[in-house]
Design a protein around this motif. Structure first.
Motif, PDB file in Angstrom:
ATOM      1  N   LEU A  32       6.481   0.129   0.475  1.00 49.02           N
ATOM      2  CA  LEU A  32       5.990  -0.784  -0.561  1.00 49.02           C
ATOM      3  C   LEU A  32       4.714  -0.255  -1.190  1.00 49.02           C
ATOM      4  CD1 LEU A  32       6.272  -4.358   0.996  1.00 49.02           C
ATOM      5  CD2 LEU A  32       7.379  -3.589  -1.096  1.00 49.02           C
ATOM      6  N   ARG A  33       3.870   0.333  -0.356  1.00 50.14           N
ATOM      7  CA  ARG A  33       2.575   0.829  -0.809  1.00 50.14           C
ATOM      8  C   ARG A  33       2.080   1.861   0.196  1.00 50.14           C
ATOM      9  NH1 ARG A  33      -1.636  -2.044   1.871  1.00 50.14           N
ATOM     10  NH2 ARG A  33      -0.806  -3.708   3.210  1.00 50.14           N
ATOM     11  N   TYR A  34       0.906   2.386  -0.065  1.00 45.48           N
ATOM     12  CA  TYR A  34       0.356   3.455   0.784  1.00 45.48           C
ATOM     13  C   TYR A  34      -1.120   3.198   1.056  1.00 45.48           C
ATOM     14  CZ  TYR A  34       4.589   5.812  -0.808  1.00 45.48           C
ATOM     15  OH  TYR A  34       5.895   6.115  -1.092  1.00 45.48           O
ATOM     16  N   GLN A  35      -1.579   3.749   2.180  1.00 47.45           N
ATOM     17  CA  GLN A  35      -2.998   3.703   2.521  1.00 47.45           C
ATOM     18  C   GLN A  35      -3.492   5.130   2.695  1.00 47.45           C
ATOM     19  OE1 GLN A  35      -2.875   1.412   6.132  1.00 47.45           O
ATOM     20  NE2 GLN A  35      -2.843  -0.570   5.065  1.00 47.45           N
TER      21      GLN A  35
ATOM     22  N   PRO B  45       2.315   5.400   4.890  1.00 45.24           N
ATOM     23  CA  PRO B  45       3.231   4.471   4.205  1.00 45.24           C
ATOM     24  C   PRO B  45       3.223   3.089   4.849  1.00 45.24           C
ATOM     25  CG  PRO B  45       4.463   5.885   5.689  1.00 45.24           C
ATOM     26  CD  PRO B  45       3.029   6.347   5.766  1.00 45.24           C
TER      27      PRO B  45
ATOM     28  N   TYR C 118       5.756  -0.094   4.977  1.00 44.65           N
ATOM     29  CA  TYR C 118       7.153  -0.394   4.642  1.00 44.65           C
ATOM     30  C   TYR C 118       7.424  -1.890   4.541  1.00 44.65           C
ATOM     31  CZ  TYR C 118       8.149   4.499   5.743  1.00 44.65           C
ATOM     32  OH  TYR C 118       8.170   5.868   5.735  1.00 44.65           O
TER      33      TYR C 118
ATOM     34  N   LEU D 290      -3.045   7.664  -5.425  1.00 45.07           N
ATOM     35  CA  LEU D 290      -2.559   6.346  -5.010  1.00 45.07           C
ATOM     36  C   LEU D 290      -2.108   5.518  -6.206  1.00 45.07           C
ATOM     37  CD1 LEU D 290      -4.997   5.165  -2.189  1.00 45.07           C
ATOM     38  CD2 LEU D 290      -2.528   5.419  -2.001  1.00 45.07           C
ATOM     39  N   GLN D 291      -2.776   5.682  -7.338  1.00 44.46           N
ATOM     40  CA  GLN D 291      -2.406   4.912  -8.530  1.00 44.46           C
ATOM     41  C   GLN D 291      -1.015   5.309  -9.016  1.00 44.46           C
ATOM     42  OE1 GLN D 291      -5.256   4.997 -11.696  1.00 44.46           O
ATOM     43  NE2 GLN D 291      -4.034   3.744 -13.060  1.00 44.46           N
TER      44      GLN D 291
ATOM     45  N   LEU E  69       1.388   6.481  -7.229  1.00 44.82           N
ATOM     46  CA  LEU E  69       2.356   5.936  -6.281  1.00 44.82           C
ATOM     47  C   LEU E  69       2.530   4.439  -6.481  1.00 44.82           C
ATOM     48  CD1 LEU E  69       1.326   7.829  -3.026  1.00 44.82           C
ATOM     49  CD2 LEU E  69       3.407   8.196  -4.359  1.00 44.82           C
ATOM     50  N   THR E  70       1.421   3.740  -6.651  1.00 47.64           N
ATOM     51  CA  THR E  70       1.479   2.289  -6.820  1.00 47.64           C
ATOM     52  C   THR E  70       2.277   1.914  -8.058  1.00 47.64           C
ATOM     53  OG1 THR E  70      -0.659   2.026  -5.731  1.00 47.64           O
ATOM     54  CG2 THR E  70       0.091   0.197  -7.111  1.00 47.64           C
ATOM     55  N   GLU E  71       2.110   2.680  -9.128  1.00 47.35           N
ATOM     56  CA  GLU E  71       2.788   2.371 -10.389  1.00 47.35           C
ATOM     57  C   GLU E  71       4.155   3.014 -10.490  1.00 47.35           C
ATOM     58  OE1 GLU E  71       0.060   3.572 -13.396  1.00 47.35           O
ATOM     59  OE2 GLU E  71      -1.402   1.992 -12.934  1.00 47.35           O
TER      60      GLU E  71
END
Length: 717
Positions: A64-67, A173, A175, A235-236, A238-240
């Protein structure tokens, strides 16, 4: 710590189950996820909840997103609101007994900077382990606490004194999950899946001649990247979803949908349908009796539908028209074309209110022709229902209007040639298909006209309705005046009530709409009842009616009939009046708490006024303060009356799934692709789908199975 239930799997991380170990001669889509290390019956069941049965399913279950845990941030540089990876020594710990009992752990570094870790839920063992002198590494969002910067319930681990802990080599990641599966388990499972992918690459189902010109990564490269993005990845991006790895998967998913829809269309063309040419007699008589002339866009759409109905293959046409654009009269002309060819026509609407409105409109127009549409709804029981069913079965009822009641097994048509479905997105797939099965004979199907007053942006229509021909009524009937919309804070409620009084005293009528207060129909109806009582007290002398979803249909219909006839001045209602209410004398609408509604619903509600020749107004009575998104939505609805423009803006704000209401079972849903973000890929995906069907038919079914699986038939014949 392993997840509960993990220990019932294989205990040796190096020893994959023999079935998985033979992956070199098996596709990843045939290796069960249960063969992975540490996947026992409980974990397998949890994976199944998310549709994960194979290693390939696991690989296509993307984060869903990443850190970013690839660098440690010194405590002197941490910022409020930023998720941060920090390390320090525990200086003090203890249990605070303030308003909420919590475990407080103070962490510091050599420079004297500090951070408070706060845990509201903790065990005695956890409190004992987090003791002064231990070094800890933690990740979480930095917040401004009452006395210092703090992290609430961060992820953490204690560090071994004898060795440096390695920093993550890639972005971490996060999830989509389900109860009982923690992120550490997901990363462990995907580590195993990625290792298997190195030995057996997933099948490339798009030929090089399609992929190479696009310059996209291979499927293996894209999956590996998205599960473990290397250090330095934005990260941006990936987020978008703007990295080429996303584009590679989104493109394949778009191609799969296009192939499915095109294959479906080819199947539909192989089915026969009754030829509904007609002599035009009934249609000409209707035109002559109408008190208005059809607009140019209505005439164009009527001609498109008439040409389809005259063919021997089933029409599959989507009719779009803004609120009040005049779709019902177009449907009436189509129905008459079926009657001219000695076939029946059925119109199905999602609610009794809308079905009754259609029945009233059709009865008014067709009564002069000696035709009386039969209405069938859930309220019809006993002898009344039996009589209507008999008329439908014998053909004595040439036009039938109904709700879901038309789908029941005891409803049989003599010769159903045309099915018209209004607000189609409110029906599940199986419901639409069941009505089609009631006509066309053993080897055929009736023609189908699908109508919607929810304008669909072109980018979505191209993507979602490739199996349908598209007709658009892009203008309003003459004499209609644009609706003036204003946003008003509820602190001016008394002024708004006085405006309602003046409008009604001038001979006009008004709506007052109460929106959902909580996810509870009971509370919404209670609010409407309270509002109706308050307005009746404030507007003494005016006739106030009330409708909501918990009224019996007969009671609701009586109130609506009274309002339509002019016997009521003000109608207080919930959003049940969103569609299907046509009262030309109503020229003022108040929508309470409009910030709780989406743009499409606001536009639909507003469309209940502006149906006559007098200038109409819609007041959005909002409660401050507004969120940024709510402010944007109200600004859009205030400044635009075009449903198509509003739909485009709604798509940009909420995304495809929400705009179309595609959370319903069986509707099209995208896992990775976004029709708005991926617009540049849509035309290319359509071309690729055509090439696959002609040149690579053996790849079509595997591609559909990979991306749609059991969901392929969301719009099938």
């Amino acid at each position: 710590m392993p997840d509960a239930g993990v220990s019932d799997g294989v205990s040796d991380p190096a020893a994959l189950a023999p079935e998985a170990g033979r992956s070199s001669d098996r596709g990843l889509d045939r290796i069960p996820a249960r063969t992975l290390d540490r996947v026992g019956p409980k974990i397998a069941e949890r994976l199944e909840r998310l549709g994960i049965r194979t290693v390939q399913d696991l690989l296509f279950h993307l984060p869903l997103r990443y850190q970013d845990r690839t660098r440690l941030t010194p405590l002197t540089e941490i910022e409020v609101g930023v998720e941060t990876w920090v390390e320090g020594e525990i200086l003090e710990s203890g249990i605070g007994l303030g308003r909420r009992r919590s475990l407080k752990v103070w962490v510091g570094d050599a420079l004297g900077a500090g951070l408070l870790l706060r845990f509201f839920y903790f065990s005695p063992q956890q409190a004992a382990a987090l003791k002064p002198g231990e070094r800890v590494r933690c990740y979480g969002e930095v917040r401004q606490g009452p006395q210092s910067l703090e992290m609430v319930h961060p992820e953490y681990r204690l560090l071994r004194a004898e060795a440096d802990e390695p920093i993550a080599a890639c972005l971490t990641p996060i999830y989509p999950s389900t109860e009982g599966l923690q992120q550490t388990s997901w990363r462990g499972l995907t580590d195993q899946a990625l290792a298997l992918m190195e030995r057996t690459a997933p099948a490339e189902l798009l030929p090089p001649e399609i992929l190479d010109p696009l310059g996209l990564p291979t499927l293996t490269e894209a999956l590996a990247f998205l599960h473990r993005p290397p250090v330095g990845t934005s990260l941006q991006d990936l987020t978008e979803g703007r990295h080429p790895a996303f584009a590679r998967l989104a493109f394949e998913e778009l191609v799969a949908h296009q192939v499915s829809l095109r294959r479906m269309r080819l199947e539909q063309r192989r089915v026969s349908a009754p030829v509904l040419g007609g002599d035009g007699g009934l249609r000409e008589r209707l035109r002559a009796s109408l008190p208005f002339r059809l607009t140019a866009s209505q005439e164009r759409v009527v001609a498109e539908i008439a040409a389809d109905l005259a063919q021997s293959r089933p029409m599959q046409r989507l009719l779009q028209g803004d609120v009040g654009a005049g779709k019902t009269v177009v449907a009436a002309l189509a129905a008459l074309q079926a009657l001219e060819s000695d076939c029946q026509a059925a119109l199905m609407a999602p609610t009794e209110l809308l079905a009754e409105q259609h029945h009233r409109s059709l009865s008014g127009w067709l009564g002069a022709l000696g035709l009386e549409p039969v209405w069938l709804a859930g309220r019809h029981k006993g002898r009344e229902r039996d009589e209507r069913l008999a008329a439908i079965a014998s053909g004595a009822a040439p036009i039938v209007v109904g709700t879901h009641a038309l789908l029941q097994d005891d409803v049989a048509f003599q010769d159903l040639g045309l099915v018209i479905i209004d607000e189609q997105h409110r029906f599940g797939v199986h419901q639409r298909l069941k009505l089609r099965e009631k006509g066309g004979g053993e080897d055929g199907a009736p023609h189908q006209l699908i109508m919607t007053a929810t304008p669909i942006p072109r980018s979505l229509a191209m993507t979602l309705y490739a199996d349908l021909d598209l007709s658009v009524i892009d203008g309003l009937p003459p004499g209609r005046t644009p609706i003036v919309t204003r946003a008003v804070p509820d602190t001016r409620r008394d002024e708004v009530i006085e405006r309602v009084r003046q409008a009604c005293l001038a001979g006009r009528q008004a709506y007052w709409v109460c929106t959902l207060i909580e996810e509870s129909e009971v509370l919404e109806c209670q609010a409407a009842e309270d509002t109706a009582r308050q307005l009746s007290a404030c507007l003494e002398g005016l006739r106030v009616g009330l409708v909501h979803g918990r009224l019996k249909s007969q009671e609701r219909d009586a109130v609506m009939a009274a309002f339509a006839s002019g016997a009521l001045d003000l109608l207080v209602a919930t959003t049940v009046i969103e569609v299907g209410v046509d009262v030309p004398n109503a020229s003022l609408m108040i929508i309470e708490n409009p910030e709780r509604l989406g743009l499409a619903q606001l536009h639909q509600l507003r469309g209940r006024v502006g149906r006559g020749s007098v200038e109409s107004h819609c007041l959005l009575l909002y409660h401050a303060p507004l969120s940024a998104i709510a402010r944007e939505r109200l600004g859009i609805i205030r400044d635009s009356t075009s449903g198509f423009e509003i739909a485009e803006r709604d798509l940009a704000i909420r995304g495809a799934g929400e705009v179309l209401g595609t959370r319903q079972t069986g509707s099209i849903q995208f896992r990775i692709a976004d029709p708005l973000r991926d617009q540049p890929l849509i035309a290319e995906a359509q071309r690729a789908a055509d090439r696959l069907l002609v040149g690579y038919p053996e790849l079509v079914t595997p591609l559909i199975d990979r991306w749609l699986g059991e969901r392929e038939h969301y719009g099938g014949v």
